[in-house]
Design a protein around this motif. Structure first.
Motif, PDB file in Angstrom:
ATOM      1  N   GLU A   1       8.409   1.343  -1.175  1.00 56.35           N
ATOM      2  CA  GLU A   1       8.251   2.312  -0.089  1.00 56.35           C
ATOM      3  C   GLU A   1       6.776   2.617   0.139  1.00 56.35           C
ATOM      4  OE1 GLU A   1      10.813   5.814  -0.129  1.00 56.35           O
ATOM      5  OE2 GLU A   1      12.064   4.778  -1.620  1.00 56.35           O
ATOM      6  N   VAL A   2       6.022   2.725  -0.944  1.00 57.85           N
ATOM      7  CA  VAL A   2       4.589   2.995  -0.828  1.00 57.85           C
ATOM      8  C   VAL A   2       3.888   1.808  -0.169  1.00 57.85           C
ATOM      9  CG1 VAL A   2       2.452   3.466  -2.092  1.00 57.85           C
ATOM     10  CG2 VAL A   2       4.587   4.561  -2.803  1.00 57.85           C
ATOM     11  N   PHE A   3       4.207   0.588  -0.608  1.00 62.24           N
ATOM     12  CA  PHE A   3       3.622  -0.610   0.009  1.00 62.24           C
ATOM     13  C   PHE A   3       3.922  -0.641   1.508  1.00 62.24           C
ATOM     14  CE2 PHE A   3       3.853  -2.661  -4.322  1.00 62.24           C
ATOM     15  CZ  PHE A   3       2.486  -2.859  -4.458  1.00 62.24           C
ATOM     16  N   ASN A   4       5.147  -0.355   1.874  1.00 66.69           N
ATOM     17  CA  ASN A   4       5.545  -0.363   3.271  1.00 66.69           C
ATOM     18  C   ASN A   4       4.786   0.708   4.063  1.00 66.69           C
ATOM     19  OD1 ASN A   4       7.148  -1.294   5.487  1.00 66.69           O
ATOM     20  ND2 ASN A   4       8.419   0.526   5.251  1.00 66.69           N
ATOM     21  N   ALA A   5       4.654   1.884   3.476  1.00 70.76           N
ATOM     22  CA  ALA A   5       3.956   2.982   4.158  1.00 70.76           C
ATOM     23  C   ALA A   5       2.498   2.637   4.422  1.00 70.76           C
ATOM     24  CB  ALA A   5       4.064   4.264   3.335  1.00 70.76           C
ATOM     25  N   ILE A   6       1.795   2.118   3.425  1.00 72.23           N
ATOM     26  CA  ILE A   6       0.373   1.829   3.634  1.00 72.23           C
ATOM     27  C   ILE A   6       0.173   0.637   4.570  1.00 72.23           C
ATOM     28  CG2 ILE A   6      -0.338   2.905   1.476  1.00 72.23           C
ATOM     29  CD1 ILE A   6      -0.774   0.056   0.341  1.00 72.23           C
ATOM     30  N   ARG A   7       1.126  -0.279   4.564  1.00 65.98           N
ATOM     31  CA  ARG A   7       1.035  -1.424   5.463  1.00 65.98           C
ATOM     32  C   ARG A   7       1.042  -0.973   6.923  1.00 65.98           C
ATOM     33  NH1 ARG A   7       5.722  -4.382   4.574  1.00 65.98           N
ATOM     34  NH2 ARG A   7       5.024  -4.395   2.429  1.00 65.98           N
ATOM     35  N   LYS A   8       1.786   0.088   7.218  1.00 67.61           N
ATOM     36  CA  LYS A   8       1.838   0.622   8.586  1.00 67.61           C
ATOM     37  C   LYS A   8       0.471   1.112   9.061  1.00 67.61           C
ATOM     38  CE  LYS A   8       6.634   2.108   8.333  1.00 67.61           C
ATOM     39  NZ  LYS A   8       7.552   3.256   8.294  1.00 67.61           N
ATOM     40  N   TYR A   9      -0.402   1.411   8.115  1.00 72.58           N
ATOM     41  CA  TYR A   9      -1.740   1.897   8.442  1.00 72.58           C
ATOM     42  C   TYR A   9      -2.816   0.831   8.242  1.00 72.58           C
ATOM     43  CZ  TYR A   9       0.657   6.300   8.607  1.00 72.58           C
ATOM     44  OH  TYR A   9       1.539   7.296   8.946  1.00 72.58           O
ATOM     45  N   GLY A  10      -2.383  -0.406   8.058  1.00 72.03           N
ATOM     46  CA  GLY A  10      -3.315  -1.518   7.950  1.00 72.03           C
ATOM     47  C   GLY A  10      -3.897  -1.738   6.567  1.00 72.03           C
ATOM     48  N   SER A  11      -3.342  -1.085   5.556  1.00 72.35           N
ATOM     49  CA  SER A  11      -3.829  -1.255   4.180  1.00 72.35           C
ATOM     50  C   SER A  11      -2.904  -2.177   3.400  1.00 72.35           C
ATOM     51  CB  SER A  11      -3.889   0.088   3.460  1.00 72.35           C
ATOM     52  OG  SER A  11      -4.830   0.937   4.047  1.00 72.35           O
ATOM     53  N   VAL A  12      -3.481  -2.856   2.435  1.00 70.55           N
ATOM     54  CA  VAL A  12      -2.689  -3.689   1.530  1.00 70.55           C
ATOM     55  C   VAL A  12      -3.105  -3.373   0.106  1.00 70.55           C
ATOM     56  CG1 VAL A  12      -2.313  -5.587   3.147  1.00 70.55           C
ATOM     57  CG2 VAL A  12      -4.328  -5.596   1.696  1.00 70.55           C
ATOM     58  N   ALA A  13      -2.232  -3.667  -0.843  1.00 70.42           N
ATOM     59  CA  ALA A  13      -2.534  -3.400  -2.246  1.00 70.42           C
ATOM     60  C   ALA A  13      -1.951  -4.500  -3.111  1.00 70.42           C
ATOM     61  CB  ALA A  13      -1.947  -2.048  -2.638  1.00 70.42           C
ATOM     62  N   ASN A  14      -2.559  -4.666  -4.265  1.00 64.95           N
ATOM     63  CA  ASN A  14      -2.105  -5.665  -5.239  1.00 64.95           C
ATOM     64  C   ASN A  14      -1.568  -4.977  -6.486  1.00 64.95           C
ATOM     65  OD1 ASN A  14      -2.876  -7.959  -3.729  1.00 64.95           O
ATOM     66  ND2 ASN A  14      -5.006  -7.585  -4.300  1.00 64.95           N
ATOM     67  N   GLY A  15      -0.600  -4.134  -6.317  1.00 68.64           N
ATOM     68  CA  GLY A  15      -0.006  -3.448  -7.451  1.00 68.64           C
ATOM     69  C   GLY A  15       0.268  -1.991  -7.142  1.00 68.64           C
ATOM     70  N   ARG A  16       1.088  -1.392  -8.001  1.00 70.57           N
ATOM     71  CA  ARG A  16       1.499   0.004  -7.795  1.00 70.57           C
ATOM     72  C   ARG A  16       0.338   0.970  -7.796  1.00 70.57           C
ATOM     73  NH1 ARG A  16       6.827  -0.328 -11.337  1.00 70.57           N
ATOM     74  NH2 ARG A  16       5.382  -1.364 -12.680  1.00 70.57           N
ATOM     75  N   ASP A  17      -0.554   0.841  -8.774  1.00 67.45           N
ATOM     76  CA  ASP A  17      -1.677   1.775  -8.876  1.00 67.45           C
ATOM     77  C   ASP A  17      -2.582   1.689  -7.653  1.00 67.45           C
ATOM     78  OD1 ASP A  17      -0.794   2.696 -11.335  1.00 67.45           O
ATOM     79  OD2 ASP A  17      -2.047   1.295 -12.469  1.00 67.45           O
TER      80      ASP A  17
END
Length: 99
Positions: free
Chosen positions: A47-63
């Motif tokens: 859910e967090v990955f999906n939320a930040i993706r909507k704002y153009g951010s990406v991440a490589n892990g939970r932290d």
């Protein structure tokens, strides 16, 4: 048509969005801190990955995903809620020398 006609936003645009994302951050942070014992722990980071993706951010892990979400929240706080761009520790350190 502009090249920036993407449906992605770069920042939080309403107080409702802010509250929803803040609750998501809080829930995800609690589950990470619990060491995986919370119900639904394994799925909240999606859910967090999906939320930040909507704002153009990406991440490589939970932290990193939580960090990106926190950045979005802090941006909104400083621009729209009048919050200072400093941590609690930085704020409290001003009082260390006061006697």
């Amino acid at each position: 048509m502009s090249q920036n006609s993407s449906k992605k936003k770069n920042s939080i645009t309403s107080l409702d969005e802010y509250y929803q994302l803040s609750q998501l951050y809080s829930d995800a942070w609690d589950r990470v801190q619990s060491g995986g014992t919370g119900a639904g722990y394994s799925g909240i980071h999606y859910e967090v990955f999906n939320a930040i993706r909507k704002y153009g951010s990406v991440a490589n892990g939970r932290d990193e995903a939580l960090s990106e979400l926190k950045k979005l929240l802090r941006e909104y706080e400083t621009k729209h809620l009048g919050a200072k761009d400093q941590s609690d520790e930085e704020y409290l350190s001003k009082f260390d020398d006061v006697e």
